[in-house]
Design a protein around this motif. Sequence first.
Motif, PDB file in Angstrom:
ATOM      1  N   ARG A 199       0.826  -1.201   0.000  1.00  0.00           N
ATOM      2  CA  ARG A 199       0.000   0.000   0.000  1.00  0.00           C
ATOM      3  C   ARG A 199       0.862   1.252   0.000  1.00  0.00           C
ATOM      4  O   ARG A 199       1.956   1.281   0.546  1.00  0.00           O
ATOM      5  CB  ARG A 199      -0.912   0.004   1.244  1.00  0.00           C
ATOM      6  N   ARG A 200       0.302   2.320  -0.582  1.00  0.00           N
ATOM      7  CA  ARG A 200       1.012   3.581  -0.611  1.00  0.00           C
ATOM      8  C   ARG A 200       0.861   4.289   0.731  1.00  0.00           C
ATOM      9  O   ARG A 200      -0.146   4.164   1.417  1.00  0.00           O
ATOM     10  CB  ARG A 200       0.462   4.467  -1.735  1.00  0.00           C
ATOM     11  N   THR A 201       1.870   5.061   1.093  1.00  0.00           N
ATOM     12  CA  THR A 201       1.834   5.794   2.348  1.00  0.00           C
ATOM     13  C   THR A 201       0.842   6.944   2.236  1.00  0.00           C
ATOM     14  O   THR A 201       0.913   7.755   1.302  1.00  0.00           O
ATOM     15  CB  THR A 201       3.234   6.349   2.685  1.00  0.00           C
ATOM     16  N   GLY A 202      -0.103   7.023   3.177  1.00  0.00           N
ATOM     17  CA  GLY A 202      -1.134   8.053   3.121  1.00  0.00           C
ATOM     18  C   GLY A 202      -0.588   9.445   3.385  1.00  0.00           C
ATOM     19  O   GLY A 202       0.416   9.634   4.071  1.00  0.00           O
ATOM     20  N   VAL A 203      -1.296  10.440   2.843  1.00  0.00           N
ATOM     21  CA  VAL A 203      -0.868  11.835   2.996  1.00  0.00           C
ATOM     22  C   VAL A 203      -0.925  12.261   4.460  1.00  0.00           C
ATOM     23  O   VAL A 203      -0.015  12.926   4.968  1.00  0.00           O
ATOM     24  CB  VAL A 203      -1.748  12.753   2.128  1.00  0.00           C
ATOM     25  N   LEU A 204      -1.984  11.853   5.159  1.00  0.00           N
ATOM     26  CA  LEU A 204      -2.107  12.240   6.568  1.00  0.00           C
ATOM     27  C   LEU A 204      -0.968  11.662   7.399  1.00  0.00           C
ATOM     28  O   LEU A 204      -0.445  12.331   8.303  1.00  0.00           O
ATOM     29  CB  LEU A 204      -3.460  11.768   7.120  1.00  0.00           C
ATOM     30  N   PRO A 254       7.939   3.814   5.709  1.00  0.00           N
ATOM     31  CA  PRO A 254       8.013   3.340   4.322  1.00  0.00           C
ATOM     32  C   PRO A 254       8.888   4.218   3.428  1.00  0.00           C
ATOM     33  O   PRO A 254       9.645   3.705   2.600  1.00  0.00           O
ATOM     34  CB  PRO A 254       6.549   3.377   3.871  1.00  0.00           C
ATOM     35  N   LEU A 255       8.805   5.540   3.589  1.00  0.00           N
ATOM     36  CA  LEU A 255       9.605   6.429   2.756  1.00  0.00           C
ATOM     37  C   LEU A 255      11.087   6.334   3.122  1.00  0.00           C
ATOM     38  O   LEU A 255      11.952   6.225   2.246  1.00  0.00           O
ATOM     39  CB  LEU A 255       9.112   7.871   2.919  1.00  0.00           C
ATOM     40  N   ALA A 256      11.376   6.381   4.434  1.00  0.00           N
ATOM     41  CA  ALA A 256      12.774   6.329   4.869  1.00  0.00           C
ATOM     42  C   ALA A 256      13.408   4.985   4.540  1.00  0.00           C
ATOM     43  O   ALA A 256      14.550   4.923   4.055  1.00  0.00           O
ATOM     44  CB  ALA A 256      12.847   6.604   6.378  1.00  0.00           C
ATOM     45  N   ALA A 257      12.681   3.903   4.794  1.00  0.00           N
ATOM     46  CA  ALA A 257      13.233   2.570   4.538  1.00  0.00           C
ATOM     47  C   ALA A 257      13.489   2.358   3.053  1.00  0.00           C
ATOM     48  O   ALA A 257      14.507   1.788   2.657  1.00  0.00           O
ATOM     49  CB  ALA A 257      12.271   1.507   5.072  1.00  0.00           C
ATOM     50  N   ARG A 258      12.568   2.824   2.214  1.00  0.00           N
ATOM     51  CA  ARG A 258      12.757   2.652   0.770  1.00  0.00           C
ATOM     52  C   ARG A 258      13.972   3.433   0.283  1.00  0.00           C
ATOM     53  O   ARG A 258      14.729   2.958  -0.567  1.00  0.00           O
ATOM     54  CB  ARG A 258      11.508   3.109   0.025  1.00  0.00           C
ATOM     55  N   ALA A 259      14.170   4.642   0.822  1.00  0.00           N
ATOM     56  CA  ALA A 259      15.313   5.458   0.391  1.00  0.00           C
ATOM     57  C   ALA A 259      16.635   4.793   0.773  1.00  0.00           C
ATOM     58  O   ALA A 259      17.563   4.711  -0.043  1.00  0.00           O
ATOM     59  CB  ALA A 259      15.214   6.850   1.011  1.00  0.00           C
ATOM     60  N   ALA A 291       9.192  -1.387   6.103  1.00  0.00           N
ATOM     61  CA  ALA A 291       9.155  -0.468   7.248  1.00  0.00           C
ATOM     62  C   ALA A 291       8.741  -1.196   8.519  1.00  0.00           C
ATOM     63  O   ALA A 291       9.294  -0.962   9.602  1.00  0.00           O
ATOM     64  CB  ALA A 291       8.191   0.679   6.962  1.00  0.00           C
ATOM     65  N   SER A 292       7.754  -2.102   8.402  1.00  0.00           N
ATOM     66  CA  SER A 292       7.329  -2.871   9.577  1.00  0.00           C
ATOM     67  C   SER A 292       8.478  -3.683  10.153  1.00  0.00           C
ATOM     68  O   SER A 292       8.559  -3.889  11.362  1.00  0.00           O
ATOM     69  CB  SER A 292       6.171  -3.805   9.198  1.00  0.00           C
TER      70      SER A 292
END
Length: 465
Positions: A199-204, A254-259, A291-292
Motif C-alpha cells: 500500500r502507498r503511504t497516506g498523505v495524513l 516506508p519512505l525512509a526505509a525505501r530510500a 518499514a514494519s
Amino acid sequence: MSPVLALAAGQIRRRPAAFAGLAVALFLAVATVTLFGSLVAAQVTAPGAVARRLVAGPGLLLIAGAFGEIAVLVALFVVVNALGFTLRQQHRDLALLRTVAATPRQVRRLVRAQVAATVLLTAVPGGTAGTLAARGFLAALQRRGLAAPGLRIPGTPVPVLVALAVALLVGLAATALAARRITRLTPAVALTADTSGQRRTGVLRVLAGLAVLAGGALLLRLAATRGAGELDKAGQATMLGSLVLLVALALLGPLAARAVAAVLGAPVRVLAPGAGWLADANLRGYAARLASAVVPVALLVGLSGTMLIMTSTAEHVVRTTGATTSVTKATDVWLREAELGMLVCFAAVSTVNTLVALTADRRREFALLRLVGATRRQLLRMLSVEAALTTAVGVLLGAAVAAVASGAFARAVTGSVLPVVPGAACGWVVAGAAALTVPGILGTGLRAIRGRAVEAVGGERGERG
C-alpha cells in the motif's frame, strides 16, 4: 458455548503460531503493569514510619511512575503491533466469514473474543512474572539506597487485576483500529484485498510524521543550546528528542526505509546478481512491509545508541571538569541501564514478532516463486540477502537517530557536535540487532518454504503452526 466464542477458540487452536506473538506481547504488558503497580502498592501500603523514611534517590513512587510510563507505553505499542499481524494472518478467514453473511459487527465481536481469550491465557503467567520482577527490582533499589529497607511487595491481587484491565482495554481499542480494514470493505473486495504491504503511504501519515519530526528537531535544538552547567537538562531533552524522532521514523518508515534500501540495494545487485536483485526488488517494492520490519530494529539501535553515547560523553566531561551530576552518578546510571534493559527487551520482542509474522505471511509468495522455477536453495539465498539488507537498513536508521541526538547533547556539554562513542558497546548493540533479525527471517523462511508449492498456492496463508 456461544457461536462467537466457539469460533474464537477454534481459530486460536487452529492457528497457534498466529496468536503466539500476541500472547507474548500481552504477557509483557500484564507483567509490566503488574511490576510497577506492585511497587506503587508497596509504597502506599507501607507503615507510616517506613513510608516517610528518607532515601538517597527520588523515591519509589517517582521511580515507578517514570519507569512505568515509558515501559507501559512501549509494551502497549508492542501489543497493538502484534494484534495487527494476528489479524493480517486471519485476513482470508475473516473475509470468507463476510462472504457467508457475517456482518462487520459479528467479525469485530469475533476478534474481541479472541483478544479477551488471549488476555485470560496470559493472566496467571504474566501476573506471576510481574510480581516476582517487582520483588527483585525492589530489592535492587533497596541495596542502592533508593527505597526504604522496610518496604515489601504486598500480597494484594489489585496490581494484577489492574494489569488485566489495562491489557484488555488496550487490546479491545486496538481491535477497533486493526479490524477496520477488513470490516469496512465489501465481502468480495475484502476477499481479494492485498495484505502484502504494497500500500502507498497516506498523505495524513506523511504530514503527521513531518510534524513529529519537526517536534523532535526542536527538542534537540533545545538540548544543544543548554549551557555546559546544565548537563542534566541537556540529557533529559536529548532522550526525549530521540524518542520523538523514533516516533517520526515509525510514521515515515516506508519512505525512509525505501530510500535507504535503494542506496544499499545497488551494490547488493552487483555482488549477488540473482538473489540480490530479487531481494532488493522485494524490499523496495513492498515498502510498508520493509518499514514494519526495520522500525523495531531502529528502535532498538536508536534507544540503546543514544543512551550509551550520551553517558560516555557525560563521563568524559566529568573526568575533564570533575563535576558530578545526575547523568553520571552511579545510582542514576544504574537506573538508566535498568530502564534501557527493559526497553530493549520490549524492542527485541517486537522485532522477533514482526519478522516472524512478516516472513510467515509470505508462504504463498514463496510457493509461487517455486512454481516458476525457483529452488529452495535460491529462496534461502534471497532470504539471506533480505535479512542482511533489513538489518542494515534498521541499524542505519537507528544509528542516524542516535547520531543526531547524541550530537545535540555533545554540542551542549563540549561545544562540539562530535560525541564520545563507546565503540565496543555500540558494536554489541549492532550484533544484537543482527542476532535478532537474521535468524528470525531465515528460521521462519525455512519453515515457510516447506511442503509442496501447489498446495501452498491453493491453500491459505498462515496455516497451522
